[in-house]
Each structure stands twice: as C-alpha cells, then as structure tokens.
Design an enzyme around this catalytic site. Structure first.
Site, PDB file in Angstrom:
ATOM      1  N   LYS A  59      28.619 -73.332  54.907  1.00 35.24           N
ATOM      2  CA  LYS A  59      27.562 -73.887  55.751  1.00 35.24           C
ATOM      3  C   LYS A  59      26.932 -72.813  56.622  1.00 35.24           C
ATOM      4  CE  LYS A  59      25.085 -77.094  57.694  1.00 35.24           C
ATOM      5  NZ  LYS A  59      25.442 -78.296  58.446  1.00 35.24           N
ATOM      6  N   ASP A  65      25.175 -87.220  57.138  1.00 40.51           N
ATOM      7  CA  ASP A  65      25.267 -86.491  58.406  1.00 40.51           C
ATOM      8  C   ASP A  65      25.863 -87.380  59.492  1.00 40.51           C
ATOM      9  OD1 ASP A  65      25.178 -84.313  60.075  1.00 40.51           O
ATOM     10  OD2 ASP A  65      23.036 -84.451  60.495  1.00 40.51           O
TER      11      ASP A  65
HETATM   12  O1  DOR Z   1      22.885 -84.454  64.994  1.00 36.93           O
HETATM   13  C1  DOR Z   1      23.682 -83.618  64.591  1.00 36.93           C
HETATM   14  N1  DOR Z   1      25.001 -83.714  64.868  1.00 36.93           N
HETATM   15  N2  DOR Z   1      23.226 -82.588  63.879  1.00 36.93           N
HETATM   16  C2  DOR Z   1      24.015 -81.574  63.519  1.00 36.93           C
HETATM   17  O2  DOR Z   1      23.540 -80.684  62.899  1.00 36.93           O
HETATM   18  C3  DOR Z   1      25.438 -81.551  63.943  1.00 36.93           C
HETATM   19  C4  DOR Z   1      25.939 -82.880  64.211  1.00 36.93           C
HETATM   20  C5  DOR Z   1      27.258 -82.880  64.935  1.00 36.93           C
HETATM   21  O3  DOR Z   1      28.162 -82.132  64.550  1.00 36.93           O
HETATM   22  O4  DOR Z   1      27.407 -83.656  65.892  1.00 36.93           O
HETATM   23 ZN    ZN Z   2      25.566 -82.281  60.035  1.00 33.45          ZN
END
Ligand code: DOR
Ligand code: ZN
Length: 353
Positions: free
Chosen positions: A107, A256
């Site tokens: 990543k 996500d």
């Molecule tokens: O909204 C997000 N939360 N975007 C990210 O890229 C990381 C993620 C997190 O790890 O909480």
């Molecule tokens: Zn993410």
C-alpha cells in the site's frame, strides 16, 4: 416490461480494501466482514504500520485468532495481507513478502494523506524505486491512496491532481507494475482508469456510490459521512456508478470500511472513515438497484477482483433479498461503540442468513 428482481444469488464476494484494525476493535468487526465476504485485502495502517512480511504474518495470526473467537468456520474467510510502503522498503523485503505467500499487495500512502499515514512515502520515484522494480518483476500489486498531500491543493481536487503528478509518471516509469487506484472518487479517476494502458484496476466504495458531498452537511455537520478521499459532487458520483455497473473488469468492490470509536468521530477534529462492513452488500445492492443494474453486481463484487489479483473465484454463494433492513444506531467496538454508515436509516436489501 422487466420484472422486479426480489432475490439475488451471487458467487461469494470479496472486499478488496478493508481496515480491520487490531485488538478489541479487530475482534468486534471481523465477524461482520466474514459474514458477507470470502476474502479481504487487509490495510496495513496500524500503529506501528505493517512494514514487512514478519509483521504481516503476525497480524494475520491475530486476525485468524479473532475469526475463531468470532465463531467463523476455519477456511470460510481468508485475510489477504498487505505491506505498508515506506521510503525504506527494500527490494529484498518485497521478495520476502512474495515468498510468504500471504502478502498480496503493497500500500502506498503519500505521507500525511490520511489516518496513520505519517510513516508513508515521501520519495516515491527515488527511494522507493528498487521496491517498485521488484514488485513489477514479481507481479505484486501496488495499492494506491491516490491523493496529493500538498496543503495548497484544494481538498476536493487532490485525486485529480494526483493523476497528473503521480499516477501518469508512475505508470510511465513502471509500465508493467500492477496498480490499484484505491477508493476512486472522481470522474477524472474513472476516465483515467478506463483509458490507461497496462494492468490498472480500481476499487470503489459503497458510500461513494450512494452519496455525494451534500451528505456531510445535511442539516448540520455529520462526521459519520466524513472519509478520505472525501465525498465529491454529484457528477462524480454518477461517473462512479456508471463505472461500477458498466461490466468493465477494471472496477471492483472495496468497502474501505474504516471503524473509529464514536468519540473520535464526534469531536472538534473528527477522524476520517465510514464503517460499512456491517451492511456492505446491502449498500452495494441498493446502489446497483438504483440504476436497474443488479445484473452487474456479481462481476463487480465477485469476479473482477479475483481476475485482477490472479486468484480463483470463491466457492459458495450469498443471497440478497428485497426486504427492509434497518441499520442500527451503533454497535459495540471494544470499550466504545461505532456508528455504521447511514445509522438509523433503512435499506431495501438484506443479506439472507
Ligand atoms: O477515510 C479513511 N479512513 N480513509 C483512509 O484512507 C484511511 C481510513 C482509516 O484508516 O481510518
Ligand atoms: Zn482505506
């Protein structure tokens, strides 16, 4: 007249972008993902980050233990581990990761782009060159958080600028490198991925398919709709829906899902991340149904990702039914709670037990 579909059976899907965290939070959330998905790409942005195969193996062991405690049958769910790219990731470390057999991607977080990205990359084309070369050679995908971090660039433009500043030069320098443009949020990103030459894919979240940036500000500021990359305007949402439902194999499912304790979202400086693991397939089905393209959901959720990663399709199926699903207001999360996306609202689809 086409008949209304009331039930939909799919090859068991996978989540190609997931945050499981660690410890009590991992234990609280892992069952939600395992209920719907056969595999998931596990993000490495722990504190400290998962920067080598040894740490990834240990994290994998903790996930397997949490699955057992959650009562998930052995073999029912497989975590696909990733490494966190840093300026110090060596080519030898990439080789070790490939040889482990359980690391499926690396990543790229531009330093400072999002949650736990402080150790991220500051010199992609210089210090990361040997690692990228090794990944290209071994066919190990680079999973990209595609936003520039320059505070002078408008937050809503950071993905579009990233394409010109990083993606295009990266693809030119490493044309055979497999690249996943993670959590795509703009029409610019859709157009780039659609037209790019070489092995390029993209994940799309359920929240970016269902909501535009108005959701963050509806009736007041709503921290549970805040994520990164941030929700964009309606034209971008429409382009994402078009891409996800198009049948183009470059686009696949990545939630996500990013759990944060309620108090860390609801404060003066709230964290980015939406919790969607609980109701991921219900959310995606709602998005696909909204444009009459439920027929395209299996490709997006179950077929395109394995094809890109070179993995077999899952055994088994899941079934979704057209039946109201009331999203709970909150769920236990270790010694706190997490508020799922669209808490208190109702979805027209539900996963059959
Ligand atoms: O909204 C997000 N939360 N975007 C990210 O890229 C990381 C993620 C997190 O790890 O909480
Ligand atoms: Zn993410």
């Amino acid at each position: 007249m086409p008949s209304v579909i009331d039930s939909l059976t799919l090859i068991r899907p996978d989540d190609w972008h997931l945050h499981l965290r660690d410890g009590a939070v991992l234990q609280a959330v892992v069952g939600d993902t395992a209920r719907q998905f056969g595999r998931a790409i596990i993000m490495p942005n722990l504190k400290p980050p998962v920067v080598n195969a040894e740490l990834a193996g240990a994290y994998r062991g903790r996930i397997m233990a949490a699955l057992a405690v959650a009562g998930v049958e052995p073999g029912a769910f497989t975590p696909l581990m990733t490494l966190y790219l840093t300026d110090n990731t060596s080519a030898a470390e990439i080789t070790r990761a490939v040889e482990s057999g359980f690391v499926h991607g690396v990543k790229l977080y531009p330093a400072g782009a999002t949650t736990n990205s402080d150790a991220g990359v500051t010199d992609l084309f210089g210090r990361c060159g040997p690692a990228l070369e090794a990944m290209q050679k071994h066919g190990l995908p680079l999973l990209v958080h595609g936003e520039v971090t320059d505070p002078a660039i408008d937050l809503f433009d950071r993905e579009a600028v990233f394409i010109d500043k990083v993606m295009i030069p990266l693809r030119r320098a490493f044309p055979a490198l497999k690249v996943v443009f993670e959590h795509l949020t703009t029409k610019n990103g859709v157009d780039y991925v659609t037209d790019a030459e070489g092995p390029v894919g993209a994940t799309i979240t359920a929240h970016h398919l269902l909501y535009n940036r108005n959701a963050i500000f509806q009736g007041g500021i709503r921290p549970h709709w805040y994520c990164l990359p941030v929700l964009k305007r309606e034209t971008h949402r429409l382009a994402l829906v078009e891409a996800a439902t198009s049948g183009n194999t470059r686009f696949f499912l990545g939630t996500d899902s990013a759990p944060h304790p309620r108090g860390l979202k609801e404060q003066a400086c709230g964290c980015a991340g939406c919790y969607t693991a609980l109701h991921a397939m219900e959310l995606y089905a709602t998005a696909f149904d909204s444009v009459g393209r439920l027929d395209a959901l299996e490709g997006f959720a179950s077929r395109h990702g394995p094809a890109f990663y070179g993995l077999p399709l899952n055994q088994g199926t899941i079934t979704l039914e057209r039946s109201a699903y009331d999203i709970p207001q909150e769920l236990p999360l270790g010694d706190s709670t997490v508020v799922p996306l669209a808490a208190g609202e109702s979805l027209p689809w539900r996963l059959k037990a």
